[in-house]
Design a protein around this motif. Structure first.
Motif, PDB file in Angstrom:
ATOM      1  N   LYS A  31      -4.981   8.625  -8.775  1.00  0.00           N
ATOM      2  CA  LYS A  31      -6.098   9.098  -7.959  1.00  0.00           C
ATOM      3  C   LYS A  31      -5.970  10.593  -7.673  1.00  0.00           C
ATOM      4  CE  LYS A  31      -7.231   4.768  -5.601  1.00  0.00           C
ATOM      5  NZ  LYS A  31      -7.399   4.125  -4.284  1.00  0.00           N
ATOM      6  N   VAL A  32      -4.746  11.047  -7.399  1.00  0.00           N
ATOM      7  CA  VAL A  32      -4.522  12.483  -7.170  1.00  0.00           C
ATOM      8  C   VAL A  32      -4.888  13.263  -8.427  1.00  0.00           C
ATOM      9  CG1 VAL A  32      -2.797  14.280  -6.709  1.00  0.00           C
ATOM     10  CG2 VAL A  32      -2.709  12.123  -5.442  1.00  0.00           C
ATOM     11  N   ASP A  33      -4.427  12.791  -9.583  1.00  0.00           N
ATOM     12  CA  ASP A  33      -4.728  13.467 -10.849  1.00  0.00           C
ATOM     13  C   ASP A  33      -6.232  13.506 -11.125  1.00  0.00           C
ATOM     14  OD1 ASP A  33      -2.030  13.897 -11.271  1.00  0.00           O
ATOM     15  OD2 ASP A  33      -1.793  12.195 -12.655  1.00  0.00           O
ATOM     16  N   GLU A  34      -6.898  12.400 -10.843  1.00  0.00           N
ATOM     17  CA  GLU A  34      -8.348  12.304 -11.064  1.00  0.00           C
ATOM     18  C   GLU A  34      -9.089  13.327 -10.196  1.00  0.00           C
ATOM     19  OE1 GLU A  34     -10.616   8.576  -9.981  1.00  0.00           O
ATOM     20  OE2 GLU A  34      -9.884   8.051 -11.988  1.00  0.00           O
ATOM     21  N   GLU A  35      -8.697  13.416  -8.938  1.00  0.00           N
ATOM     22  CA  GLU A  35      -9.329  14.372  -8.023  1.00  0.00           C
ATOM     23  C   GLU A  35      -9.030  15.808  -8.453  1.00  0.00           C
ATOM     24  OE1 GLU A  35     -11.448  15.482  -4.415  1.00  0.00           O
ATOM     25  OE2 GLU A  35     -11.265  13.537  -5.398  1.00  0.00           O
ATOM     26  N   SER A  36      -7.787  16.058  -8.884  1.00  0.00           N
ATOM     27  CA  SER A  36      -7.419  17.396  -9.360  1.00  0.00           C
ATOM     28  C   SER A  36      -8.266  17.796 -10.560  1.00  0.00           C
ATOM     29  CB  SER A  36      -5.940  17.437  -9.756  1.00  0.00           C
ATOM     30  OG  SER A  36      -5.114  17.260  -8.646  1.00  0.00           O
ATOM     31  N   ALA A  37      -8.447  16.860 -11.488  1.00  0.00           N
ATOM     32  CA  ALA A  37      -9.255  17.143 -12.673  1.00  0.00           C
ATOM     33  C   ALA A  37     -10.702  17.425 -12.284  1.00  0.00           C
ATOM     34  CB  ALA A  37      -9.174  15.977 -13.655  1.00  0.00           C
TER      35      ALA A  37
ATOM     36  N   GLU B  49       0.854  -1.189   0.000  1.00  0.00           N
ATOM     37  CA  GLU B  49       0.000   0.000   0.000  1.00  0.00           C
ATOM     38  C   GLU B  49       0.888   1.235   0.000  1.00  0.00           C
ATOM     39  OE1 GLU B  49      -2.805   0.429   3.173  1.00  0.00           O
ATOM     40  OE2 GLU B  49      -4.062  -1.206   2.458  1.00  0.00           O
ATOM     41  N   VAL B  50       0.536   2.201  -0.838  1.00  0.00           N
ATOM     42  CA  VAL B  50       1.270   3.457  -0.898  1.00  0.00           C
ATOM     43  C   VAL B  50       0.270   4.585  -0.693  1.00  0.00           C
ATOM     44  CG1 VAL B  50       2.659   4.992  -2.355  1.00  0.00           C
ATOM     45  CG2 VAL B  50       3.045   2.525  -2.432  1.00  0.00           C
ATOM     46  N   THR B  51       0.642   5.525   0.173  1.00  0.00           N
ATOM     47  CA  THR B  51      -0.192   6.700   0.435  1.00  0.00           C
ATOM     48  C   THR B  51       0.554   7.938  -0.038  1.00  0.00           C
ATOM     49  OG1 THR B  51      -1.198   5.624   2.350  1.00  0.00           O
ATOM     50  CG2 THR B  51      -1.409   8.020   2.215  1.00  0.00           C
ATOM     51  N   ILE B  52      -0.174   8.785  -0.779  1.00  0.00           N
ATOM     52  CA  ILE B  52       0.405   9.995  -1.361  1.00  0.00           C
ATOM     53  C   ILE B  52      -0.476  11.173  -0.962  1.00  0.00           C
ATOM     54  CG2 ILE B  52       0.863  11.191  -3.547  1.00  0.00           C
ATOM     55  CD1 ILE B  52       1.674   8.581  -4.715  1.00  0.00           C
ATOM     56  N   SER B  53       0.163  12.298  -0.667  1.00  0.00           N
ATOM     57  CA  SER B  53      -0.596  13.511  -0.337  1.00  0.00           C
ATOM     58  C   SER B  53      -1.068  14.176  -1.622  1.00  0.00           C
ATOM     59  CB  SER B  53       0.285  14.479   0.457  1.00  0.00           C
ATOM     60  OG  SER B  53       1.253  15.072  -0.384  1.00  0.00           O
ATOM     61  N   GLY B  54      -1.991  15.112  -1.468  1.00  0.00           N
ATOM     62  CA  GLY B  54      -2.453  15.898  -2.613  1.00  0.00           C
ATOM     63  C   GLY B  54      -1.350  16.749  -3.213  1.00  0.00           C
ATOM     64  N   LYS B  55      -0.244  16.889  -2.487  1.00  0.00           N
ATOM     65  CA  LYS B  55       0.924  17.604  -3.011  1.00  0.00           C
ATOM     66  C   LYS B  55       1.811  16.672  -3.832  1.00  0.00           C
ATOM     67  CE  LYS B  55       1.322  20.916   0.767  1.00  0.00           C
ATOM     68  NZ  LYS B  55       2.193  21.425   1.838  1.00  0.00           N
ATOM     69  N   ARG B  56       1.345  15.437  -4.013  1.00  0.00           N
ATOM     70  CA  ARG B  56       2.052  14.429  -4.803  1.00  0.00           C
ATOM     71  C   ARG B  56       3.339  13.976  -4.130  1.00  0.00           C
ATOM     72  NH1 ARG B  56      -0.093  13.964  -9.935  1.00  0.00           N
ATOM     73  NH2 ARG B  56       1.858  13.171 -10.770  1.00  0.00           N
ATOM     74  N   GLU B  57       3.304  13.885  -2.799  1.00  0.00           N
ATOM     75  CA  GLU B  57       4.445  13.402  -2.026  1.00  0.00           C
ATOM     76  C   GLU B  57       4.065  12.068  -1.393  1.00  0.00           C
ATOM     77  OE1 GLU B  57       4.869  16.603   0.756  1.00  0.00           O
ATOM     78  OE2 GLU B  57       6.067  17.806  -0.637  1.00  0.00           O
ATOM     79  N   VAL B  58       4.942  11.081  -1.484  1.00  0.00           N
ATOM     80  CA  VAL B  58       4.703   9.790  -0.841  1.00  0.00           C
ATOM     81  C   VAL B  58       4.815  10.007   0.664  1.00  0.00           C
ATOM     82  CG1 VAL B  58       5.505   7.417  -0.558  1.00  0.00           C
ATOM     83  CG2 VAL B  58       5.586   8.494  -2.817  1.00  0.00           C
ATOM     84  N   THR B  59       3.762   9.648   1.386  1.00  0.00           N
ATOM     85  CA  THR B  59       3.765   9.849   2.833  1.00  0.00           C
ATOM     86  C   THR B  59       3.871   8.539   3.606  1.00  0.00           C
ATOM     87  OG1 THR B  59       1.347   9.847   2.912  1.00  0.00           O
ATOM     88  CG2 THR B  59       2.444  11.994   2.698  1.00  0.00           C
ATOM     89  N   LYS B  60       3.530   7.411   2.951  1.00  0.00           N
ATOM     90  CA  LYS B  60       3.583   6.136   3.657  1.00  0.00           C
ATOM     91  C   LYS B  60       3.653   4.982   2.656  1.00  0.00           C
ATOM     92  CE  LYS B  60      -0.019   4.182   6.029  1.00  0.00           C
ATOM     93  NZ  LYS B  60      -1.063   4.096   7.067  1.00  0.00           N
TER      94      LYS B  60
END
Length: 116
Positions: free
Chosen positions: A92-98, A51-62
């Motif tokens: 997922k970040v890109d999808e939410e941004s769009a 599992e990889v978690t990324i912030s909305g700033k596109r930074e890997v957090t976990k």
């Protein structure tokens, strides 16, 4: 004789309203961008083994790994799963941004050069 052009009298008021609307939209976009940056997006690969978690700033957090996926004889598989989960979280970040941007552009996308 009638005057031509139609700009006298009404234009300054309309321009002020347009500027106010643009400023309001810009503020809303900034607030939406900040809210997006505070969100987290998690994706999994290998049936949940990675599992990889990324912030909305596109930074890997976990990064979370299941014990069974850590095989010293097959490091390449683990690497591939991490890449797959990371790419899915970024999607997922890109999808939410769009989705956020489409609220402001009416689905026309890319207006104003905003990098969401």
């Amino acid at each position: 004789m009638a005057k031509r052009g139609g700009f006298q009298g009404g234009m300054p008021g309309n321009m002020n309203n347009l500027m106010k609307q643009a400023q309001k939209m810009q503020k809303q976009m900034e607030e939406s961008q900040k809210a997006l940056e505070e969100k987290e997006f998690t994706a999994a690969a290998g049936g949940g083994a990675v599992e990889v978690t990324i912030s909305g700033k596109r930074e890997v957090t976990k990064v979370k790994l299941s014990e069974e996926v850590v095989d010293p004889d097959d490091i390449e598989m683990l690497e591939d799963l991490i890449v797959a989960a990371t790419n899915e979280a970024l999607r997922k970040v890109d999808e939410e941004s769009a989705a956020v941007m489409s609220k402001f552009t009416g689905g026309m996308g890319g207006l104003g050069g905003f990098g969401f």
